[in-house]
Motif scaffolding. Structure first.
Motif, mmCIF file in Angstrom:
data_model
loop_
_atom_site.group_PDB
_atom_site.id
_atom_site.type_symbol
_atom_site.label_atom_id
_atom_site.label_comp_id
_atom_site.label_asym_id
_atom_site.label_seq_id
_atom_site.Cartn_x
_atom_site.Cartn_y
_atom_site.Cartn_z
ATOM 1 N N UNK A 325 -75.254 -10.508 -40.270
ATOM 2 C CA UNK A 325 -76.110 -9.839 -40.902
ATOM 3 C C UNK A 325 -76.536 -8.587 -40.454
ATOM 4 N N UNK A 326 -76.387 -8.415 -38.969
ATOM 5 C CA UNK A 326 -76.325 -7.120 -38.422
ATOM 6 C C UNK A 326 -75.051 -6.313 -38.786
ATOM 7 N N UNK A 327 -73.812 -6.944 -39.014
ATOM 8 C CA UNK A 327 -72.705 -6.025 -39.280
ATOM 9 C C UNK A 327 -73.023 -5.207 -40.784
ATOM 10 N N UNK A 328 -73.353 -6.183 -41.497
ATOM 11 C CA UNK A 328 -73.932 -5.653 -42.893
ATOM 12 C C UNK A 328 -74.822 -4.711 -43.355
ATOM 13 N N UNK A 329 -75.880 -4.665 -42.206
ATOM 14 C CA UNK A 329 -76.920 -3.790 -42.204
ATOM 15 C C UNK A 329 -76.232 -2.325 -41.735
ATOM 16 N N UNK A 330 -75.286 -2.445 -40.831
ATOM 17 C CA UNK A 330 -74.710 -1.249 -40.132
ATOM 18 C C UNK A 330 -73.845 -0.543 -41.367
ATOM 19 N N UNK A 331 -73.031 -1.538 -42.102
ATOM 20 C CA UNK A 331 -72.344 -0.995 -43.330
ATOM 21 C C UNK A 331 -73.268 -0.408 -44.280
ATOM 22 N N UNK A 332 -74.303 -1.054 -44.773
ATOM 23 C CA UNK A 332 -75.477 -0.584 -45.730
ATOM 24 C C UNK A 332 -75.914 0.841 -45.239
ATOM 25 N N UNK A 333 -76.209 0.862 -43.840
ATOM 26 C CA UNK A 333 -76.788 2.207 -43.420
ATOM 27 C C UNK A 333 -75.680 3.413 -43.630
ATOM 28 N N UNK A 334 -74.365 3.108 -43.541
ATOM 29 C CA UNK A 334 -73.203 4.135 -43.468
ATOM 30 C C UNK A 334 -72.977 4.333 -45.055
ATOM 31 N N UNK A 335 -72.703 3.336 -45.728
ATOM 32 C CA UNK A 335 -72.242 3.675 -47.050
ATOM 33 C C UNK A 335 -73.247 3.084 -48.291
#
Length: 470
Positions: A325-335
């Motif tokens: 979940x934490x990794x996906x949030x970082x990905x969503x914030x960027x892209x």
């Protein structure tokens, strides 16, 4: 003696982790594929239909989802818990009786919901476009099969058949939906609207249901064919209704914003917000994938009094879900804007609502198996109270914030409700059961909390009786 006990505990821990790793890996693969297919299908629909028609499709899909949940009467959750417990005690007669009764009740309620919906549609059709009438009619037709498919999925989940419990719905259904739409547009040169999209989905539901029914028969047909069904309908129904209340509030907490955006603003904005909800929910998919294996394990381990293994299951599954979940949030914030742009340029407006709700899912994953622990161990009434508080908070915030800040307000309401019940249940499970469900803490703090945790008495009967509060 202490050394022997330590080695035994290590072996049991290793065994639990292997089971979670094996089942979780299969579930993760299926859910990963399903996630990709679901995202591809939503992008395809948004591109083909446009924002307005996609909004109609998303709104009707949400309405159908709300209509389906009471038709299951909570049996989809109670089946996982009860079948896992009955199987551990080799009570195949009760399993046969439970499945028969659950399907009978589910069919009766789903047909009633479909008929009532059709009557309402007939009287309201004069004020609707043809596209909306067709969309609603096709959506209503899916209610009985969606109900029975969910019950069948729960049985296979309880039997730890992770692959076939999810494949028809996660893989087969979106592929068939997209194939039908592609044929409609590519081979026949027709234009697609919300009605065509819902008809394609309805056909896919029917085909995937047939596949799932065949799999279930092959999976347990030999075990239950020769045994006489045994019934405990009153107890099963009491438990299931209690669990249905929880399922209904889960649904409200997750989907109320979509409905209220449609009612208070427009179906177009409801569609934009729906895309944000679908993407944010992906952050919880790793925890959901592991739950397919963890849920029956929690029921079995509690029934046999294995507290240490319970803690290992919660810790292992919670950590993997939180990291994803934490990794996906970082990905969503960027892209995230680029990803939303795949749906169409209009959908970029839901970037911040998506991020806000994804943060809520990160907190949900960090809090781990608290709700599942309560459900699988006979403490669903405490979960109900926590969900009621969160649902009321969600409704109040939606009503207050949507008129002021639109999708941002709906996202805040959804996130606050989700975080609220998770925090309450983490504290409850720790205090009442001595199990710490959070994904991670510093080692010293973790050990101190586990040493200070209460050790409850564990009774296997609690897992198969309804309404028994621990």
């Amino acid at each position: 003696m202490a050394k022997v006990e330590t080695l035994a505990a290590q072996e049991q821990s290793s065994s639990v982790k292997k089971m979670l790793r094996r089942g979780g890996s299969i579930s993760f693969l299926i859910n990963s594929s399903g996630m990709a297919l679901a995202l591809l299908m939503q992008v395809m629909l948004a591109r083909m239909l446009g924002a307005a028609a996609y909004g109609t499709y998303a709104f009707v899909s949400t309405v159908v989802t709300f209509l389906v949940f009471p038709t299951k009467l909570g049996f989809d959750t109670s089946i996982v818990r009860l079948v896992a417990s009955y199987r551990a005690m080799n009570e195949w007669g009760f399993i046969k009786g439970l499945l028969r009764r659950a399907n009978q009740i589910g069919m009766a309620l789903s047909m009633t919901a479909m008929i009532l919906g059709a009557v309402y549609l007939i009287f309201s059709s004069d004020s609707m476009t043809t596209e909306r009438v067709v969309t609603y009619a096709a959506g209503l037709a899916t209610i009985p099969l969606l109900t029975l498919a969910t019950l069948r999925q729960s049985v296979l989940q309880a039997l730890k058949d992770v692959l076939f419990s999810q494949m028809p719905e996660k893989i087969v259904r979106p592929i068939i939906t997209m194939a039908i739409l592609a044929c409609w547009i590519g081979l026949f040169g027709n234009e697609a609207d919300a009605g065509v999209a819902m008809i394609s989905f309805a056909a896919a539901v029917a085909i995937s249901w047939v596949i799932g029914a065949v799999v279930l028969r092959k999976r347990i047909g030999s075990q239950i064919e020769a045994v006489e069904p045994r019934y405990d309908t009153r107890s099963w129904t009491k438990l299931s209704v209690s669990l249905m209340l929880n399922a209904g509030m889960y649904l409200i907490l997750g989907q109320l914003g979509v409905l209220m955006m449609g009612m208070m603003h427009s179906e177009t904005e409801s569609g934009l917000f729906s895309a944000a909800v679908r993407l944010a929910t992906l952050a919880a998919f790793a925890l959901t994938a592991v739950n397919m294996t963890a849920a029956p394990m929690l029921s079995e381990l509690y029934a046999t009094g294995k507290r240490k293994q319970l803690q290992h299951v919660c810790q292992t599954s919670g950590f993997s879900g939180f990291v994803f979940a934490a990794m996906l949030m970082v990905a969503f914030a960027a892209g995230g804007k680029l990803l939303l742009g795949l749906f169409g340029a209009e959908f970029r407006a839901s970037y911040w609502p998506m991020l806000i709700m994804t943060f809520g899912q990160v907190v949900n994953a960090y809090c781990g198996q608290n709700g599942m622990m309560a459900t699988m161990t006979g403490r669903q009434n405490a979960l109900t109270k926590a969900l009621i508080v969160s649902t009321i908070l969600n409704i109040v915030l939606n009503v207050a914030l949507i008129p002021l800040i639109g999708m941002i307000g709906a996202a805040i309401a959804t996130t606050v409700g989700l975080v609220c019940w998770n925090v309450i249940m983490v504290v409850f499970v720790y205090r009442k059961m001595g199990i710490l469900t959070v994904a991670w803490l510093p080692k010293r703090a973790w050990n101190r909390l586990l040493e200070a945790a209460p050790v409850p008495s564990v009774s296997g009967s609690e897992t198969v009786q309804s309404g028994k509060e621990g």
